[in-house]
Enzyme design. Sequence first.
Site, short mmCIF file in Angstrom:
data_model
loop_
_atom_site.label_atom_id
_atom_site.label_comp_id
_atom_site.label_asym_id
_atom_site.label_seq_id
_atom_site.Cartn_x
_atom_site.Cartn_y
_atom_site.Cartn_z
N LYS A 1 13.91 -21.93 9.05
CA LYS A 1 13.00 -22.92 8.52
C LYS A 1 12.54 -24.11 9.78
CE LYS A 1 12.75 -21.57 4.16
NZ LYS A 1 11.53 -21.14 3.78
N SER B 1 21.81 -15.59 1.23
CA SER B 1 20.28 -14.86 1.17
C SER B 1 20.42 -13.88 2.32
CB SER B 1 19.26 -15.97 1.15
OG SER B 1 19.37 -16.52 2.64
#
Lengths: 315, 90
Positions: free
Chosen positions: A43, A257
Amino acid sequence: MRFDSLLDSVGRTPLVGLPTLSPARDVRLWAKLEDRNPTGSVKDRAALAMVSRAETAGLLRPGCTLLEPTSGNTGIALAMVARLRGYRLVCVMPENTSPERRQLLAMWGAEIVPSPAAGGSNEAVRVAKELAGDHPDWVMLYQYGNAANADVHYETTGPEILADLPDVTHIVAGLGTTGTLMGVGRYFREHRPQVRIVAAEPRYGELVYGLRNLDEGFVPELYDASLVDARFSVGPRDAVRRTRELLETEGIFAGISTGAILHAALAQATRAVRAGEPADIAFVVCDGGWKYLSTGAYEGTLDDAEASLEGQLWA
Amino acid sequence: MAIEVRVPTILRTHTGGAKVVSAEGATLRELMEDVEDTHAGVRDRIVDGAALRRFVNVYVNDEDVRFTGGLDTPLSDGDVVVILPAVAGG
């Protein structure tokens, strides 16, 4: 490698082979280590790109307040960028996220507005939109609909993978805001249309899907299904199993994830082996496992881990 | 031929509270009709005319059916169908 500042070091992450997990000599897996970014996740690319574009567009003044709904990584990345660029950051984050994420946000100086656990990130988006209405002077960069979030992967992540692995056949990444896959997908559709773009999305416990009407679901504005070839839903058991396998066989300590993404990548590898086709499968390691140690994913049996993750936003 | 259908919380008013129902069909469309016969009202919450509703995701053995033929996705004995509302991440 030398950089003028921390922000200049975002991106250009290593792509490492997985000699043990790859199923055959000509069916190979490659991990794109996005945990090597400044705040430890993919991110950082999106956060820096969204802030820089808003600055260029004249939307931000020194001392300005940024607002963002986030389940963690985007908020942490934005908090770092905001601190260095001189903005205040308010994050709306679901209650059922790990305490490490809240601690990191606080350390970089972000303020946290909790949103209800039931409904997960959909609720965080709803609460953030309400707050944005109450505070018209705040700037919500809104990762789910901000083109800079996908464009940065078109401009950086996609070309990096192609440069390091010119014979890439598959790219597997997570699907949250859809930014990574939309940018990388568009880049490869234009430059190597034969590359298969595969999405892996986490399947949470029932609490996260909430009790609201099905018409109130959420699909990010960025999402364009034509840029994806297959999409898999991966539950916590498979995600944890693969996260542990990645550490045990290849030494890579990744977040949960990433286990879900690896699960989908291995399914593509199995298909290639069965079809007798060579494959070079690149997948995204979104972040390291540090922020999830308290979730219980890394200790005890798979049953224990699955039980601990029930109701948590683990991705 | 039996296919397991996992129903989200929000649709369990149509299944008497059951989380999982068993149904039959050679395609997802046929399966939806079979489910509708025993649990009236479910199909219209998932399907709008010829397509899936925008905020509903349906997976056969964990793969999103929008990429495998939509309602024409073929089904086999032992398949698991999961129905979920679309959620955000990030």
